[in-house]
Design a protein around this motif. Structure first.
Motif, PDB file in Angstrom:
ATOM      1  N   PRO A  51      65.953-114.090 -68.623  1.00 13.07           N
ATOM      2  CA  PRO A  51      65.330-115.251 -67.858  1.00 13.07           C
ATOM      3  C   PRO A  51      63.774-115.106 -67.702  1.00 13.07           C
ATOM      4  O   PRO A  51      63.265-116.012 -67.494  1.00 13.07           O
ATOM      5  CB  PRO A  51      66.114-114.986 -66.530  1.00 13.07           C
ATOM      6  N   ALA A  52      63.404-113.816 -67.726  1.00 14.84           N
ATOM      7  CA  ALA A  52      61.713-113.724 -67.418  1.00 14.84           C
ATOM      8  C   ALA A  52      61.073-113.620 -68.565  1.00 14.84           C
ATOM      9  O   ALA A  52      60.019-114.430 -68.368  1.00 14.84           O
ATOM     10  CB  ALA A  52      61.811-112.086 -66.770  1.00 14.84           C
ATOM     11  N   CYS A  53      61.230-112.994 -69.757  1.00 15.97           N
ATOM     12  CA  CYS A  53      60.358-113.158 -70.848  1.00 15.97           C
ATOM     13  C   CYS A  53      61.128-113.724 -72.035  1.00 15.97           C
ATOM     14  O   CYS A  53      60.179-114.123 -72.973  1.00 15.97           O
ATOM     15  CB  CYS A  53      60.052-111.661 -71.158  1.00 15.97           C
ATOM     16  N   ARG A  54      61.993-114.209 -71.991  1.00 17.04           N
ATOM     17  CA  ARG A  54      62.925-115.081 -72.941  1.00 17.04           C
ATOM     18  C   ARG A  54      62.943-114.407 -74.381  1.00 17.04           C
ATOM     19  O   ARG A  54      63.206-115.033 -75.442  1.00 17.04           O
ATOM     20  CB  ARG A  54      61.910-116.497 -73.087  1.00 17.04           C
ATOM     21  N   ARG A  55      62.789-113.086 -74.480  1.00 17.86           N
ATOM     22  CA  ARG A  55      63.302-112.253 -75.546  1.00 17.86           C
ATOM     23  C   ARG A  55      64.810-112.365 -75.750  1.00 17.86           C
ATOM     24  O   ARG A  55      65.746-112.345 -74.952  1.00 17.86           O
ATOM     25  CB  ARG A  55      62.767-110.900 -75.428  1.00 17.86           C
ATOM     26  N   LEU A  56      65.284-112.459 -76.925  1.00 16.33           N
ATOM     27  CA  LEU A  56      66.864-112.246 -77.263  1.00 16.33           C
ATOM     28  C   LEU A  56      67.021-110.923 -76.857  1.00 16.33           C
ATOM     29  O   LEU A  56      66.535-109.787 -77.021  1.00 16.33           O
ATOM     30  CB  LEU A  56      67.105-112.364 -78.618  1.00 16.33           C
ATOM     31  N   TYR A  57      68.264-110.831 -76.230  1.00 20.40           N
ATOM     32  CA  TYR A  57      68.851-109.371 -75.890  1.00 20.40           C
ATOM     33  C   TYR A  57      69.609-108.756 -77.109  1.00 20.40           C
ATOM     34  O   TYR A  57      70.002-109.535 -77.930  1.00 20.40           O
ATOM     35  CB  TYR A  57      70.185-109.513 -74.768  1.00 20.40           C
ATOM     36  N   SER A  58      69.450-107.484 -77.315  1.00 16.22           N
ATOM     37  CA  SER A  58      70.174-106.840 -78.276  1.00 16.22           C
ATOM     38  C   SER A  58      71.223-105.778 -77.618  1.00 16.22           C
ATOM     39  O   SER A  58      71.225-105.341 -76.489  1.00 16.22           O
ATOM     40  CB  SER A  58      69.190-106.097 -79.209  1.00 16.22           C
ATOM     41  N   GLU A  59      72.136-105.397 -78.460  1.00 10.78           N
ATOM     42  CA  GLU A  59      73.143-104.540 -78.059  1.00 10.78           C
ATOM     43  C   GLU A  59      72.336-103.142 -77.738  1.00 10.78           C
ATOM     44  O   GLU A  59      73.028-102.308 -76.789  1.00 10.78           O
ATOM     45  CB  GLU A  59      74.205-104.071 -79.266  1.00 10.78           C
ATOM     46  N   GLN A  60      71.364-102.791 -78.637  1.00 12.42           N
ATOM     47  CA  GLN A  60      70.681-101.359 -78.028  1.00 12.42           C
ATOM     48  C   GLN A  60      69.678-101.434 -76.785  1.00 12.42           C
ATOM     49  O   GLN A  60      69.229-100.633 -76.443  1.00 12.42           O
ATOM     50  CB  GLN A  60      70.005-100.936 -79.067  1.00 12.42           C
ATOM     51  N   THR A  61      69.431-102.749 -76.437  1.00 14.01           N
ATOM     52  CA  THR A  61      68.307-102.894 -75.501  1.00 14.01           C
ATOM     53  C   THR A  61      68.798-102.465 -73.935  1.00 14.01           C
ATOM     54  O   THR A  61      67.698-101.713 -73.601  1.00 14.01           O
ATOM     55  CB  THR A  61      67.818-104.644 -75.522  1.00 14.01           C
ATOM     56  N   PRO A  62      69.704-102.754 -73.614  1.00 10.59           N
ATOM     57  CA  PRO A  62      69.989-102.282 -72.130  1.00 10.59           C
ATOM     58  C   PRO A  62      69.746-100.866 -71.834  1.00 10.59           C
ATOM     59  O   PRO A  62      70.045 -99.976 -72.608  1.00 10.59           O
ATOM     60  CB  PRO A  62      71.708-102.389 -71.866  1.00 10.59           C
ATOM     61  N   ARG A  63      69.224-100.633 -70.893  1.00 14.44           N
ATOM     62  CA  ARG A  63      68.731 -99.443 -70.249  1.00 14.44           C
ATOM     63  C   ARG A  63      69.302 -98.883 -69.145  1.00 14.44           C
ATOM     64  O   ARG A  63      69.475 -99.895 -68.187  1.00 14.44           O
ATOM     65  CB  ARG A  63      67.090 -99.417 -70.275  1.00 14.44           C
ATOM     66  N   TRP A  64      69.929 -97.680 -68.955  1.00 12.91           N
ATOM     67  CA  TRP A  64      70.501 -97.249 -67.816  1.00 12.91           C
ATOM     68  C   TRP A  64      69.579 -96.043 -67.272  1.00 12.91           C
ATOM     69  O   TRP A  64      69.407 -95.098 -67.702  1.00 12.91           O
ATOM     70  CB  TRP A  64      71.873 -96.840 -68.091  1.00 12.91           C
ATOM     71  N   ASN A  65      69.047 -96.474 -65.920  1.00 16.27           N
ATOM     72  CA  ASN A  65      68.673 -95.246 -65.381  1.00 16.27           C
ATOM     73  C   ASN A  65      69.607 -94.706 -64.100  1.00 16.27           C
ATOM     74  O   ASN A  65      70.139 -95.519 -63.480  1.00 16.27           O
ATOM     75  CB  ASN A  65      67.465 -95.898 -64.412  1.00 16.27           C
ATOM     76  N   PRO A  66      69.951 -93.446 -64.395  1.00 15.56           N
ATOM     77  CA  PRO A  66      71.097 -92.906 -63.568  1.00 15.56           C
ATOM     78  C   PRO A  66      70.719 -92.761 -62.035  1.00 15.56           C
ATOM     79  O   PRO A  66      69.296 -92.745 -61.802  1.00 15.56           O
ATOM     80  CB  PRO A  66      71.186 -91.564 -64.245  1.00 15.56           C
ATOM     81  N   ILE A  67      71.505 -92.991 -61.166  1.00 10.93           N
ATOM     82  CA  ILE A  67      71.115 -93.215 -59.844  1.00 10.93           C
ATOM     83  C   ILE A  67      71.637 -91.702 -59.116  1.00 10.93           C
ATOM     84  O   ILE A  67      72.646 -91.317 -59.471  1.00 10.93           O
ATOM     85  CB  ILE A  67      72.052 -94.004 -58.848  1.00 10.93           C
ATOM     86  N   SER A  68      70.909 -91.007 -58.553  1.00 11.99           N
ATOM     87  CA  SER A  68      71.083 -89.567 -58.147  1.00 11.99           C
ATOM     88  C   SER A  68      72.191 -89.584 -57.013  1.00 11.99           C
ATOM     89  O   SER A  68      72.520 -90.604 -56.486  1.00 11.99           O
ATOM     90  CB  SER A  68      69.656 -89.004 -57.366  1.00 11.99           C
ATOM     91  N   PRO A  69      73.023 -88.589 -56.963  1.00 11.61           N
ATOM     92  CA  PRO A  69      74.043 -88.452 -55.786  1.00 11.61           C
ATOM     93  C   PRO A  69      73.409 -88.701 -54.410  1.00 11.61           C
ATOM     94  O   PRO A  69      74.194 -89.355 -53.520  1.00 11.61           O
ATOM     95  CB  PRO A  69      74.605 -86.988 -56.095  1.00 11.61           C
ATOM     96  N   ALA A  70      72.091 -88.256 -54.275  1.00  7.71           N
ATOM     97  CA  ALA A  70      71.439 -88.444 -52.814  1.00  7.71           C
ATOM     98  C   ALA A  70      71.214 -90.006 -52.774  1.00  7.71           C
ATOM     99  O   ALA A  70      71.613 -90.475 -51.514  1.00  7.71           O
ATOM    100  CB  ALA A  70      70.225 -87.728 -52.699  1.00  7.71           C
ATOM    101  N   GLN A  71      71.048 -90.625 -53.673  1.00  9.92           N
ATOM    102  CA  GLN A  71      70.753 -92.225 -53.676  1.00  9.92           C
ATOM    103  C   GLN A  71      72.101 -93.034 -53.396  1.00  9.92           C
ATOM    104  O   GLN A  71      72.177 -93.973 -52.508  1.00  9.92           O
ATOM    105  CB  GLN A  71      70.028 -92.825 -54.748  1.00  9.92           C
ATOM    106  N   VAL A  72      73.161 -92.399 -54.121  1.00  6.36           N
ATOM    107  CA  VAL A  72      74.472 -93.049 -54.075  1.00  6.36           C
ATOM    108  C   VAL A  72      74.902 -92.894 -52.469  1.00  6.36           C
ATOM    109  O   VAL A  72      75.524 -93.842 -51.760  1.00  6.36           O
ATOM    110  CB  VAL A  72      75.436 -92.493 -54.877  1.00  6.36           C
ATOM    111  N   ALA A  73      74.691 -91.621 -51.795  1.00  3.85           N
ATOM    112  CA  ALA A  73      75.216 -91.414 -50.493  1.00  3.85           C
ATOM    113  C   ALA A  73      74.427 -92.173 -49.672  1.00  3.85           C
ATOM    114  O   ALA A  73      75.171 -92.902 -48.600  1.00  3.85           O
ATOM    115  CB  ALA A  73      74.861 -89.903 -50.187  1.00  3.85           C
ATOM    116  N   LYS A  74      73.139 -92.375 -49.925  1.00  3.67           N
ATOM    117  CA  LYS A  74      72.228 -93.364 -48.906  1.00  3.67           C
ATOM    118  C   LYS A  74      72.549 -94.641 -48.986  1.00  3.67           C
ATOM    119  O   LYS A  74      73.026 -95.432 -47.827  1.00  3.67           O
ATOM    120  CB  LYS A  74      70.951 -93.013 -49.512  1.00  3.67           C
ATOM    121  N   ILE A  75      72.860 -95.224 -50.128  1.00  5.89           N
ATOM    122  CA  ILE A  75      73.499 -96.413 -50.321  1.00  5.89           C
ATOM    123  C   ILE A  75      74.777 -96.686 -49.498  1.00  5.89           C
ATOM    124  O   ILE A  75      75.060 -97.788 -48.967  1.00  5.89           O
ATOM    125  CB  ILE A  75      73.703 -96.922 -51.647  1.00  5.89           C
TER     126      ILE A  75
END
Length: 121
Positions: A51-75
């Motif tokens: 929706p932002a840049c109008r590029r096509l999504y591909s299967e390899q594109t999704p990026r996952w940034n892991p959330i640290s256990p400290a952030q999970v506890a904070k959430i």
């Protein structure tokens, strides 16, 4: 987290709060973050464009940034705090009704009912 950071944890398309899993999900190279539900819906029903840049999504594109256990506890702690505040507000809004007695629960007033249909039962 401040109030402005809390608002950033909403999907800009469906306005639902991002789950813990969705907070590290970036489906496009541009870094635009949406929830996985909206990503799947865009991919399957609407041509699969960001929706932002109008590029096509591909299967390899999704990026996952892991959330640290400290952030999970904070959430989780923030969610508990919000829930506690919500319950406190609800109880405060009903506190003025503590001394009120309900005399008849099933009383209904009907206006405009023909007299041949009306009975006292």
């Amino acid at each position: 987290m401040s109030g402005s950071e809390t608002e950033d944890w909403e999907c800009p398309l469906c306005m639902e709060e991002l789950d813990i899993d969705d907070r590290g999900f970036f489906p496009c190279e541009c870094g635009y973050q949406i929830c996985r539900f909206c990503h799947n819906r865009l991919s399957e029903d609407y041509g699969g464009r960001c929706p932002a840049c109008r590029r096509l999504y591909s299967e390899q594109t999704p990026r996952w940034n892991p959330i640290s256990p400290a952030q999970v506890a904070k959430i989780k702690n923030e969610k508990r705090t919000k829930e506690r505040e919500r319950r406190e507000i609800e109880s405060n809004s009903r506190r003025h009704l503590a001394n009120v007695r309900v005399v008849q629960k099933n009383l209904v007033y009907v206006i405009g009912l023909p007299s041949n249909l009306a009975t006292e039962d």
